[in-house]
Design an enzyme around this catalytic site. Structure first.
Site, PDB file in Angstrom:
ATOM      1  CB  ILE A  20      -0.952  -0.028   1.224  1.00 17.15           C
ATOM      2  CG1 ILE A  20      -1.918  -1.221   1.104  1.00 17.15           C
ATOM      3  CG2 ILE A  20      -1.731   1.274   1.335  1.00 17.15           C
ATOM      4  CD1 ILE A  20      -2.721  -1.511   2.368  1.00 17.15           C
ATOM      5  CB  SER A  41      12.809   1.756   1.701  1.00 12.95           C
ATOM      6  OG  SER A  41      13.005   0.365   1.619  1.00 12.95           O
ATOM      7  CG  ASP A  67      14.599  -0.347  10.665  1.00 14.44           C
ATOM      8  OD1 ASP A  67      13.546  -0.393  11.330  1.00 14.44           O
ATOM      9  OD2 ASP A  67      15.332  -1.341  10.492  1.00 14.44           O
ATOM     10  CG  ASN A  94       2.092   2.464   4.378  1.00 16.58           C
ATOM     11  OD1 ASN A  94       0.958   1.990   4.234  1.00 16.58           O
ATOM     12  ND2 ASN A  94       3.186   1.840   3.939  1.00 16.58           N
ATOM     13  CB  SER A 146      -6.189  -2.049  10.660  1.00 15.23           C
ATOM     14  OG  SER A 146      -7.034  -3.146  10.383  1.00 15.23           O
ATOM     15  CE  LYS A 173      -1.874  -1.243  11.666  1.00 17.27           C
ATOM     16  NZ  LYS A 173      -0.975  -0.277  11.013  1.00 17.27           N
ATOM     17  CB  THR A 204      -0.003  -6.177   0.772  1.00 17.55           C
ATOM     18  OG1 THR A 204      -0.476  -6.519   2.081  1.00 17.55           O
ATOM     19  CG2 THR A 204      -0.759  -4.969   0.244  1.00 17.55           C
TER      20      THR A 204
HETATM   21  N1  LIG Z   1      -3.112  -5.163   3.547  1.00 16.19           N
HETATM   22  C1  LIG Z   1      -4.214  -4.953   4.275  1.00 16.19           C
HETATM   23  O1  LIG Z   1      -5.253  -5.633   4.092  1.00 16.19           O
HETATM   24  C2  LIG Z   1      -4.232  -3.879   5.330  1.00 16.19           C
HETATM   25  C3  LIG Z   1      -5.465  -3.608   5.975  1.00 16.19           C
HETATM   26  C4  LIG Z   1      -5.490  -2.617   6.941  1.00 16.19           C
HETATM   27  C5  LIG Z   1      -4.355  -1.913   7.256  1.00 16.19           C
HETATM   28  N2  LIG Z   1      -3.165  -2.192   6.615  1.00 16.19           N
HETATM   29  C6  LIG Z   1      -1.982  -1.422   6.979  1.00 16.19           C
HETATM   30  O2  LIG Z   1      -1.420  -0.861   5.813  1.00 16.19           O
HETATM   31  C7  LIG Z   1      -0.015  -0.629   6.032  1.00 16.19           C
HETATM   32  C8  LIG Z   1       0.777  -1.187   4.854  1.00 16.19           C
HETATM   33  O3  LIG Z   1       0.619  -2.585   4.857  1.00 16.19           O
HETATM   34  P1  LIG Z   1       0.739  -3.490   3.543  1.00 16.19           P
HETATM   35  O4  LIG Z   1      -0.479  -4.326   3.492  1.00 16.19           O
HETATM   36  O5  LIG Z   1       1.100  -2.656   2.389  1.00 16.19           O
HETATM   37  O6  LIG Z   1       1.937  -4.455   3.986  1.00 16.19           O
HETATM   38  P2  LIG Z   1       3.328  -4.852   3.273  1.00 16.19           P
HETATM   39  O7  LIG Z   1       3.128  -5.032   1.809  1.00 16.19           O
HETATM   40  O8  LIG Z   1       3.833  -5.978   4.089  1.00 16.19           O
HETATM   41  O9  LIG Z   1       4.236  -3.554   3.464  1.00 16.19           O
HETATM   42  C9  LIG Z   1       4.682  -3.180   4.737  1.00 16.19           C
HETATM   43  C10 LIG Z   1       5.733  -2.105   4.583  1.00 16.19           C
HETATM   44  O10 LIG Z   1       6.222  -1.759   5.890  1.00 16.19           O
HETATM   45  C11 LIG Z   1       7.640  -1.833   5.845  1.00 16.19           C
HETATM   46  N3  LIG Z   1       8.253  -2.092   7.150  1.00 16.19           N
HETATM   47  C12 LIG Z   1       8.183  -3.200   7.918  1.00 16.19           C
HETATM   48  N4  LIG Z   1       8.956  -3.060   9.012  1.00 16.19           N
HETATM   49  C13 LIG Z   1       9.524  -1.831   8.923  1.00 16.19           C
HETATM   50  C14 LIG Z   1      10.426  -1.102   9.729  1.00 16.19           C
HETATM   51  N5  LIG Z   1      10.938  -1.600  10.868  1.00 16.19           N
HETATM   52  N6  LIG Z   1      10.800   0.142   9.327  1.00 16.19           N
HETATM   53  C15 LIG Z   1      10.317   0.662   8.190  1.00 16.19           C
HETATM   54  N7  LIG Z   1       9.475   0.022   7.368  1.00 16.19           N
HETATM   55  C16 LIG Z   1       9.090  -1.216   7.739  1.00 16.19           C
HETATM   56  C17 LIG Z   1       7.934  -2.945   4.854  1.00 16.19           C
HETATM   57  O11 LIG Z   1       9.292  -2.919   4.441  1.00 16.19           O
HETATM   58  P3  LIG Z   1      10.070  -4.261   3.949  1.00 16.19           P
HETATM   59  O12 LIG Z   1       9.730  -4.428   2.493  1.00 16.19           O
HETATM   60  O13 LIG Z   1      11.499  -3.928   4.192  1.00 16.19           O
HETATM   61  O14 LIG Z   1       9.564  -5.402   4.788  1.00 16.19           O
HETATM   62  C18 LIG Z   1       6.946  -2.566   3.765  1.00 16.19           C
HETATM   63  O15 LIG Z   1       7.446  -1.499   3.011  1.00 16.19           O
HETATM   64  C19 LIG Z   1       0.313  -1.299   7.368  1.00 16.19           C
HETATM   65  O16 LIG Z   1       0.365  -0.327   8.394  1.00 16.19           O
HETATM   66  C20 LIG Z   1      -0.865  -2.242   7.588  1.00 16.19           C
HETATM   67  O17 LIG Z   1      -1.076  -2.507   8.950  1.00 16.19           O
HETATM   68  C21 LIG Z   1      -3.086  -3.158   5.659  1.00 16.19           C
END
Ligand SMILES: NC(=O)c1ccc[n+]([C@@H]2O[C@H](COP(=O)([O-])OP(=O)(O)OC[C@H]3O[C@@H](n4cnc5c(N)ncnc54)[C@H](OP(=O)(O)O)[C@@H]3O)[C@@H](O)[C@H]2O)c1
Length: 245
Positions: A20, A41, A67, A94, A146, A173, A204
């Site tokens: 996202i 990143s 980070d 995010n 979320s 959250k 994702t």
């Molecule tokens: N997907 C859903 O259905 C959903 C629903 C509700 C809310 N959300 C929220 O949306 C946001 C994005 O999630 P996503 O679904 O896009 O997940 P994702 O594809 O797993 O992406 C997560 C991102 O966070 C980064 N990250 C993880 N640990 C980190 C750290 N210590 N420092 C900096 N960056 C870090 C990851 O980097 P790396 O590539 O290095 O791991 C990646 O860029 C999250 O907050 C999630 O809780 C998602």
């Protein structure tokens, strides 16, 4: 800096290299919007690769190393943004993880791992960028939360939503929403817009590829990032409207 659009607003997206966060970066950096994206990143090579792909499509974006679990990384990002741009207009918290299923870790380790990013990371990044956000004419902060963090939805104990048993992620959250309200309250009198949102269940790595499109998920986040002076603050919403706390 010379290649960014004149008068561009500077926006930082944490966890911008995939999922996202990448879709948010892509949407907000479209040249029609007038934003320059700092694509955060934790692995700068992944960030550079993501930023390069967007740049090739004409977007205004650069990767920065960030980070959320490492204070020195956050401090270095603040110093870089300060020395290069002298302000930050938009912060999008995010980046997020879920460790509920990491059975090799103890319960305490799983809580610590998730909270370190979703709660402590988002809070520390926000706090450390306050001086640069204060230099913006119209600061906007978006917390990507979320609907699983909603206490009200969880309290309907017999609903399918209540049955999603990821207590670490859910409570992180809920805590993030409280952190958001802290900053919304503090800066409301200065005209800042600070809000939390649910992007929707999205395909994702976090969901194992199940759910809707990342472009759809980015819509509510971008909507809150570009709010005008008459926009809301201190809210929790999805694209269809407000969510219960
Ligand atoms: N997907 C859903 O259905 C959903 C629903 C509700 C809310 N959300 C929220 O949306 C946001 C994005 O999630 P996503 O679904 O896009 O997940 P994702 O594809 O797993 O992406 C997560 C991102 O966070 C980064 N990250 C993880 N640990 C980190 C750290 N210590 N420092 C900096 N960056 C870090 C990851 O980097 P790396 O590539 O290095 O791991 C990646 O860029 C999250 O907050 C999630 O809780 C998602």
């Amino acid at each position: 800096m010379s290649s960014i659009p004149q008068h561009a607003k500077i926006a930082l997206v944490t966890g911008g290299n995939k999922g996202i966060g990448l879709a948010i970066s892509k949407s907000l950096s479209h040249k029609s919007r007038g934003y320059h994206i700092l694509l955060g990143s934790r692995d700068i090579q992944r960030g550079d690769a993501a930023a390069s792909s967007l740049k090739r499509e004409g977007h205004s974006v650069e990767a920065i190393s960030l980070d959320l679990s490492v204070d020195s990384s956050i401090i270095a990002a603040v110093e870089l943004v300060s020395s290069t741009y002298g302000r930050l207009d938009v912060l999008i918290n995010n980046a997020g993880i879920s460790s509920d299923d990491e059975v090799d870790l103890s319960l305490r380790e799983r809580f610590e791992k998730t909270y370190n990013v979703n709660v402590f990371g988002a809070a520390v990044v926000t706090e450390m960028f306050i001086p640069l956000l204060s230099k913006s004419a119209a600061p906007r902060v978006v917390f990507v939360s979320s609907n699983l963090g909603s206490l009200t939805l969880k309290s309907h104990l017999h609903s399918p939503m209540s049955g999603v048993a990821v207590p670490i992620y859910r409570s992180s959250k809920a805590a993030m929403n409280m952190v958001m309200l802290h900053y919304a309250h503090l800066y409301e009198k200065h005209g800042w817009k600070v809000n939390a949102c649910h992007p929707g269940f999205t395909s994702t790595d976090l969901t194992g590829g199940r759910g809707g499109s990342v472009d759809e998920a980015a819509k509510v986040v971008v909507k809150l990032a570009v709010l005008g002076d008459d926009g809301e603050t201190g809210t929790f919403s999805e694209i269809r409207g407000r969510l219960p706390w």
